[in-house]
Enzyme design. Structure first.
Site, PDB file in Angstrom:
ATOM      1  N   ASP A  11      -3.204  -2.429 -92.186  1.00  0.00           N
ATOM      2  CA  ASP A  11      -1.901  -1.859 -91.869  1.00  0.00           C
ATOM      3  C   ASP A  11      -1.097  -1.837 -93.183  1.00  0.00           C
ATOM      4  O   ASP A  11      -1.472  -2.515 -94.151  1.00  0.00           O
ATOM      5  CB  ASP A  11      -1.222  -2.769 -90.824  1.00  0.00           C
ATOM      6  CG  ASP A  11       0.225  -2.416 -90.609  1.00  0.00           C
ATOM      7  OD1 ASP A  11       0.517  -1.224 -90.398  1.00  0.00           O
ATOM      8  OD2 ASP A  11       1.079  -3.331 -90.669  1.00  0.00           O
ATOM      9  N   ASP A  13       2.995  -1.297 -93.417  1.00  0.00           N
ATOM     10  CA  ASP A  13       4.343  -1.877 -93.337  1.00  0.00           C
ATOM     11  C   ASP A  13       4.300  -3.288 -92.782  1.00  0.00           C
ATOM     12  O   ASP A  13       3.802  -3.515 -91.682  1.00  0.00           O
ATOM     13  CB  ASP A  13       5.244  -0.990 -92.471  1.00  0.00           C
ATOM     14  CG  ASP A  13       5.439   0.357 -93.129  1.00  0.00           C
ATOM     15  OD1 ASP A  13       5.895   0.371 -94.280  1.00  0.00           O
ATOM     16  OD2 ASP A  13       5.113   1.386 -92.506  1.00  0.00           O
ATOM     17  N   GLY A  54       6.986   4.209 -85.572  1.00  0.00           N
ATOM     18  CA  GLY A  54       7.206   5.596 -85.987  1.00  0.00           C
ATOM     19  C   GLY A  54       8.687   5.872 -86.182  1.00  0.00           C
ATOM     20  O   GLY A  54       9.497   5.591 -85.293  1.00  0.00           O
ATOM     21  N   GLY A  55       9.026   6.387 -87.346  1.00  0.00           N
ATOM     22  CA  GLY A  55      10.430   6.602 -87.677  1.00  0.00           C
ATOM     23  C   GLY A  55      11.107   7.632 -86.781  1.00  0.00           C
ATOM     24  O   GLY A  55      12.240   7.420 -86.323  1.00  0.00           O
ATOM     25  N   LYS A  56      10.428   8.740 -86.503  1.00  0.00           N
ATOM     26  CA  LYS A  56      11.041   9.777 -85.660  1.00  0.00           C
ATOM     27  C   LYS A  56      11.236   9.239 -84.238  1.00  0.00           C
ATOM     28  O   LYS A  56      12.277   9.445 -83.623  1.00  0.00           O
ATOM     29  CB  LYS A  56      10.159  11.046 -85.640  1.00  0.00           C
ATOM     30  CG  LYS A  56      10.075  11.733 -86.996  1.00  0.00           C
ATOM     31  CD  LYS A  56       9.361  13.071 -86.935  1.00  0.00           C
ATOM     32  CE  LYS A  56       7.857  12.966 -86.773  1.00  0.00           C
ATOM     33  NZ  LYS A  56       7.130  12.378 -87.905  1.00  0.00           N
ATOM     34  N   THR A 124      -2.236   3.203 -90.430  1.00  0.00           N
ATOM     35  CA  THR A 124      -0.800   2.917 -90.349  1.00  0.00           C
ATOM     36  C   THR A 124      -0.050   3.971 -89.568  1.00  0.00           C
ATOM     37  O   THR A 124      -0.494   5.113 -89.439  1.00  0.00           O
ATOM     38  CB  THR A 124      -0.186   2.818 -91.764  1.00  0.00           C
ATOM     39  OG1 THR A 124       1.227   2.648 -91.654  1.00  0.00           O
ATOM     40  CG2 THR A 124      -0.447   4.058 -92.595  1.00  0.00           C
ATOM     41  N   THR A 125       1.117   3.567 -89.104  1.00  0.00           N
ATOM     42  CA  THR A 125       1.999   4.448 -88.361  1.00  0.00           C
ATOM     43  C   THR A 125       2.891   5.264 -89.297  1.00  0.00           C
ATOM     44  O   THR A 125       3.420   6.299 -88.919  1.00  0.00           O
ATOM     45  CB  THR A 125       2.865   3.556 -87.442  1.00  0.00           C
ATOM     46  OG1 THR A 125       2.000   2.989 -86.484  1.00  0.00           O
ATOM     47  CG2 THR A 125       3.949   4.299 -86.755  1.00  0.00           C
ATOM     48  N   THR A 126       3.076   4.773 -90.507  1.00  0.00           N
ATOM     49  CA  THR A 126       4.062   5.415 -91.378  1.00  0.00           C
ATOM     50  C   THR A 126       3.546   6.743 -91.942  1.00  0.00           C
ATOM     51  O   THR A 126       2.356   7.059 -91.883  1.00  0.00           O
ATOM     52  CB  THR A 126       4.514   4.446 -92.496  1.00  0.00           C
ATOM     53  OG1 THR A 126       5.769   4.885 -93.010  1.00  0.00           O
ATOM     54  CG2 THR A 126       3.525   4.392 -93.631  1.00  0.00           C
ATOM     55  N   ASN A 130       4.582   7.895 -97.790  1.00  0.00           N
ATOM     56  CA  ASN A 130       5.096   6.534 -97.992  1.00  0.00           C
ATOM     57  C   ASN A 130       3.991   5.584 -98.453  1.00  0.00           C
ATOM     58  O   ASN A 130       4.230   4.684 -99.253  1.00  0.00           O
ATOM     59  CB  ASN A 130       5.692   5.988 -96.691  1.00  0.00           C
ATOM     60  CG  ASN A 130       6.892   6.783 -96.213  1.00  0.00           C
ATOM     61  OD1 ASN A 130       7.431   7.588 -96.968  1.00  0.00           O
ATOM     62  ND2 ASN A 130       7.291   6.571 -94.979  1.00  0.00           N
TER      63      ASN A 130
HETATM   64  C1  XBP Z   1       5.335   0.879 -89.213  1.00  0.00           C
HETATM   65  C2  XBP Z   1       6.335   1.690 -88.571  1.00  0.00           C
HETATM   66  C3  XBP Z   1       6.876   2.822 -89.280  1.00  0.00           C
HETATM   67  C4  XBP Z   1       7.897   2.542 -90.350  1.00  0.00           C
HETATM   68  C5  XBP Z   1       8.617   3.823 -90.647  1.00  0.00           C
HETATM   69  O1  XBP Z   1       4.500   0.300 -88.203  1.00  0.00           O
HETATM   70  O2  XBP Z   1       6.676   1.479 -87.437  1.00  0.00           O
HETATM   71  O3  XBP Z   1       7.523   3.576 -88.311  1.00  0.00           O
HETATM   72  O4  XBP Z   1       8.842   1.585 -89.916  1.00  0.00           O
HETATM   73  O5  XBP Z   1       7.769   4.816 -91.082  1.00  0.00           O
HETATM   74  P1  XBP Z   1       3.049  -0.258 -88.561  1.00  0.00           P
HETATM   75  P2  XBP Z   1       8.040   6.378 -90.794  1.00  0.00           P
HETATM   76  O6  XBP Z   1       3.228  -1.251 -89.680  1.00  0.00           O
HETATM   77  O7  XBP Z   1       2.604  -0.949 -87.309  1.00  0.00           O
HETATM   78  O8  XBP Z   1       2.168   0.898 -88.943  1.00  0.00           O
HETATM   79  O9  XBP Z   1       9.521   6.559 -90.817  1.00  0.00           O
HETATM   80  O10 XBP Z   1       7.351   7.081 -91.932  1.00  0.00           O
HETATM   81  O11 XBP Z   1       7.463   6.707 -89.458  1.00  0.00           O
HETATM   82 MG    MG Z   2       2.939  -3.307 -89.674  1.00  0.00          MG
END
Ligand code: XBP
Ligand code: MG
Length: 260
Positions: A11, A13, A54-56, A124-126, A130
């Protein structure tokens, strides 16, 4: 048949780096201010909003639950898309300033894995930009070490859904039991687990109190020689930092647990 450990799936973030409080959160707030919106995500509120990955998706959830004032004449989906693009620009600019380092032990473990022929991937979700920005500004050579960087909207359902892990496994041609995942959150752990991938959790201040039942090992961080980790759940024997040897042990223990 006992499966050998072939790959690490990371992962990003909270796991590779502590990006949420001083990275993503700050970038969301900068995007809100730039759009002339009187919205502010405090450290505490952001901790609650992290339940939504997910940011959105997180912005939409905030609008629906907190009902902040909205600009007139723009539908919500296009507002979210516009804010999120700005947020990604602010976030990558912030990373370029170099203020967000990799967490303890990450660089060492990646190097050790690579030297031993363990394959590396990211799930990852991001947003993909990034991930690239983080690696470019912390460990640029590692960009070519990850054979798959599975990120963001490449799958329709974000963590805790297993989709991003399933996609990564498919791309690598590996079975879940041949991999070990590294996560920092309950959502991330559930995603790996539902895909059948054993997972090590390194907690941070936002995730420390979450439910990590079923994790192969829970640590405060991966540790370094001279900076021992603390074991929060599971067995690490006499190890004080997370090495490939410990990864193989934890992986074998996790598979034995799955068989029971
Ligand atoms: C990471 C997230 C992401 C970031 C923001 O989760 O939830 O949404 O906070 O990224 P994980 P975006 O570590 O479980 O993957 O704004 O690019 O979505
Ligand atoms: Mg994470």
């Amino acid at each position: 048949m006992r499966m050998e450990l072939q790959a690490f799936i990371f992962d990003v973030d909270g796991t590779l780096a502590d990006t949420e409080r001083d990275g993503h959160r700050v970038a969301f707030n900068a995007a809100f201010a730039e759009a002339g919106l009187d919205w502010h995500w405090s450290v505490e509120l952001y901790g609650q909003l992290l339940a939504i990955t997910g940011g959105k998706e997180r912005i939409r959830h905030f609008v629906q639950t907190c009902q902040p004032p909205l600009p007139a004449g723009e539908d919500l989906t296009s507002l979210i898309a516009r804010l999120h693009q700005a947020k990604t620009r602010h976030y990558t600019a912030l990373l370029a300033q170099g203020g967000i380092p990799l967490r303890p032990g990450v660089k060492r473990l990646l190097q050790e894995a690579r030297a031993a022929g363990i394959r590396l991937a990211i799930a990852t979700t991001t947003t993909p930009e990034n991930v690239t920005a983080l690696l470019e500004h912390t460990l640029p050579e590692s960009l070519s070490w990850f054979e798959v960087i599975a990120a963001g909207d490449i799958v329709p359902a974000k963590k805790p859904a297993p989709d991003i892990y399933c996609y990564t496994l498919e791309q690598m041609g590996l079975r879940p039991q041949e991999c070990l995942a590294f996560e920092d959150s309950e959502n991330g752990l559930r995603s790996a687990q539902q895909a059948g991938v054993p997972a090590v959790v390194t907690v941070n201040n936002y995730t420390r109190e979450q439910d990590f039942s079923g994790a192969a090992l829970v640590l405060d961080h991966l540790g370094e020689p001279g900076l021992p980790f603390q074991v929060l759940a599971g067995r690490a024997g006499s190890h004080s930092h997370f090495t490939l040897e410990l990864a193989r042990q934890v992986h074998a223990q996790a598979l034995a647990g799955q068989e029971k």
